[in-house]
Design a protein around this motif. Structure first.
Motif, PDB file in Angstrom:
ATOM      1  N   ALA A  45       0.820  -1.213   0.000  1.00 53.57           N
ATOM      2  CA  ALA A  45       0.000   0.000   0.000  1.00 53.57           C
ATOM      3  C   ALA A  45       0.855   1.266   0.000  1.00 53.57           C
ATOM      4  O   ALA A  45       0.429   2.313  -0.488  1.00 53.57           O
ATOM      5  N   LEU A  46       2.061   1.190   0.553  1.00 56.61           N
ATOM      6  CA  LEU A  46       2.929   2.356   0.660  1.00 56.61           C
ATOM      7  C   LEU A  46       3.566   2.752  -0.671  1.00 56.61           C
ATOM      8  O   LEU A  46       3.929   3.916  -0.873  1.00 56.61           O
ATOM      9  N   LYS A  47       3.711   1.792  -1.581  1.00 56.58           N
ATOM     10  CA  LYS A  47       4.514   2.029  -2.791  1.00 56.58           C
ATOM     11  C   LYS A  47       3.992   3.168  -3.666  1.00 56.58           C
ATOM     12  O   LYS A  47       4.769   3.836  -4.337  1.00 56.58           O
ATOM     13  N   SER A  48       2.695   3.404  -3.655  1.00 61.79           N
ATOM     14  CA  SER A  48       2.142   4.415  -4.561  1.00 61.79           C
ATOM     15  C   SER A  48       2.427   5.849  -4.114  1.00 61.79           C
ATOM     16  O   SER A  48       2.620   6.733  -4.956  1.00 61.79           O
ATOM     17  N   GLN A  49       2.448   6.089  -2.812  1.00 61.69           N
ATOM     18  CA  GLN A  49       2.631   7.451  -2.299  1.00 61.69           C
ATOM     19  C   GLN A  49       3.964   7.692  -1.612  1.00 61.69           C
ATOM     20  O   GLN A  49       4.368   8.843  -1.428  1.00 61.69           O
ATOM     21  N   PHE A  50       4.649   6.619  -1.230  1.00 56.34           N
ATOM     22  CA  PHE A  50       5.815   6.755  -0.360  1.00 56.34           C
ATOM     23  C   PHE A  50       7.069   6.183  -1.009  1.00 56.34           C
ATOM     24  O   PHE A  50       7.009   5.358  -1.923  1.00 56.34           O
ATOM     25  N   THR A  51       8.200   6.635  -0.480  1.00 56.18           N
ATOM     26  CA  THR A  51       9.502   6.125  -0.910  1.00 56.18           C
ATOM     27  C   THR A  51      10.338   5.807   0.326  1.00 56.18           C
ATOM     28  O   THR A  51       9.904   6.049   1.454  1.00 56.18           O
ATOM     29  N   ASP A  52      11.545   5.264   0.107  1.00 55.87           N
ATOM     30  CA  ASP A  52      12.457   4.920   1.206  1.00 55.87           C
ATOM     31  C   ASP A  52      11.761   4.024   2.240  1.00 55.87           C
ATOM     32  O   ASP A  52      11.799   4.278   3.442  1.00 55.87           O
ATOM     33  N   ILE A  53      11.122   2.966   1.768  1.00 54.83           N
ATOM     34  CA  ILE A  53      10.368   2.052   2.642  1.00 54.83           C
ATOM     35  C   ILE A  53      11.339   1.068   3.286  1.00 54.83           C
ATOM     36  O   ILE A  53      12.075   0.366   2.592  1.00 54.83           O
ATOM     37  N   ARG A  54      11.338   1.026   4.614  1.00 53.60           N
ATOM     38  CA  ARG A  54      12.254   0.155   5.357  1.00 53.60           C
ATOM     39  C   ARG A  54      11.529  -0.483   6.542  1.00 53.60           C
ATOM     40  O   ARG A  54      10.696   0.173   7.167  1.00 53.60           O
ATOM     41  N   THR A  55      11.857  -1.720   6.832  1.00 53.91           N
ATOM     42  CA  THR A  55      11.262  -2.434   7.970  1.00 53.91           C
ATOM     43  C   THR A  55      12.360  -2.908   8.902  1.00 53.91           C
ATOM     44  O   THR A  55      13.385  -3.439   8.460  1.00 53.91           O
ATOM     45  N   PHE A  56      12.137  -2.733  10.210  1.00 55.73           N
ATOM     46  CA  PHE A  56      13.109  -3.126  11.232  1.00 55.73           C
ATOM     47  C   PHE A  56      12.434  -3.989  12.294  1.00 55.73           C
ATOM     48  O   PHE A  56      11.238  -3.858  12.565  1.00 55.73           O
ATOM     49  N   GLU A  57      13.231  -4.838  12.910  1.00 52.88           N
ATOM     50  CA  GLU A  57      12.825  -5.567  14.107  1.00 52.88           C
ATOM     51  C   GLU A  57      13.873  -5.264  15.178  1.00 52.88           C
ATOM     52  O   GLU A  57      15.052  -5.578  14.994  1.00 52.88           O
TER      53      GLU A  57
END
Length: 312
Positions: free
Chosen positions: A226-238
């Motif tokens: 869902a983030l790909k259309s409006q957002f950039t620099d998508i990162r996930t952390f644990e």
């Protein structure tokens, strides 16, 4: 209060306890509780009775005695300590995740932050400190009673001027239109965060940052789509935290006899002069021992960050 604000609108901190203050009573390393001070109040616990009247006028951090001669410490209610003593109406975020969120959302004094959902208010308390004294946190929860309880907590901790609690289904309705283009950061802690992402994008200023907390990787995958259309620099952390216990112990060291080829390790007992022993005396010395905590927390959730795209 956690963050008293003085009339000049500058961040201040009261060092002396007053009637009506919230105090964190430190009983032992694994037991703390929040207590509101009153002139005629008495705290009863396993260590005896502690009169509140004897607390008033003392600085935070003081050691106070009970009628039995036992003691507790009176600590200032920082967001870190409040997280450890607050009532758990929902699963909460702890210090490791909270500090990571505040840093990666780039929250500084003066920021406007939107949060959904409020839950127990653990993160909200730290967000309020980060935006103080001129910023504001607008937090929403769909559960009316939970929102009311959180509002009472923020009143109790002195954060009501920095936090506004609203009742709203953000997944179904999105954020209120009045915040369009005003938010520096948005935080989502929702079962289906991907439903709220389009609304969150409208709320953010250009180059604003969003964070979504999810306990399951399947939620992360749908959110990233869902983030790909409006957002950039998508990162996930644990964030996995491993704590260590530091303790002082008394270890006994025995001298090495002549002819011994290997140095003897520290001994736990003093060697006596009974039959069969060599009569060696072992010296005792305090030693600091560090070891991993047996109660270290494992997985709490995944933190997904994304930055709103800027269109020129």
């Amino acid at each position: 209060m956690i963050l008293p604000i003085d009339p000049a609108n500058k961040l201040s901190f009261k060092r002396f306890i007053k009637d009506g203050d919230l105090v964190i009573v430190y009983e032992r390393h694994d037991t703390m509780k929040a207590v509101k001070v009153s002139e005629d109040g008495v705290l009863q616990n396993r260590f005896g009775a502690f009169k509140h009247s004897e607390w008033i006028g003392k600085p935070f951090g003081s050691k106070v005695l009970s009628n039995k001669g036992a003691f507790v410490y009176l600590l200032a209610p920082t967001p870190e300590l409040w997280t450890l003593v607050l009532s758990h109406r929902t699963q909460i975020l702890y210090i490791a995740d909270i500090s990571f969120v505040v840093m990666y959302l780039e929250i500084v004094p003066g920021c406007v932050v939107l949060e959904s959902g409020t839950g127990s208010g653990s993160l909200t308390t730290s967000l309020a400190r980060a935006v103080a004294p001129t910023g504001h946190v607008y937090t929403f929860d769909f559960h009316e009673q939970r929102a009311a309880s959180a509002r009472e907590d923020f009143e109790k901790t002195g954060l009501s001027s920095l936090v506004t609690v609203g009742v709203r289904d953000i997944q179904g309705e999105g954020f209120p239109d009045e915040f369009c283009g005003r938010a520096d950061s948005v935080f989502l802690d929702l079962p289906q965060p991907w439903l709220a992402i389009p609304s969150a994008g409208k709320m953010l200023k250009p180059d604003g940052v969003l964070c979504s907390f999810s306990p399951c990787i399947e939620q992360v995958q749908r959110s990233c789509e869902a983030l790909k259309s409006q957002f950039t620099d998508i990162r996930t952390f644990e964030v996995l935290l491993r704590t260590y216990e530091v303790r002082q112990k008394i270890l006994e060291n025995c001298p090495v006899n002549e002819g011994d080829s290997i140095e003897r390790p520290p001994r736990k007992r003093r060697q006596g002069s009974a039959e069969g022993s060599n009569g060696t005396e072992c010296s005792s010395s305090p030693t600091v021992v560090i070891r991993p905590s047996g109660e270290a927390r494992g997985h709490t959730g995944y933190l997904t960050f994304a930055r709103l795209k800027c269109y020129v």
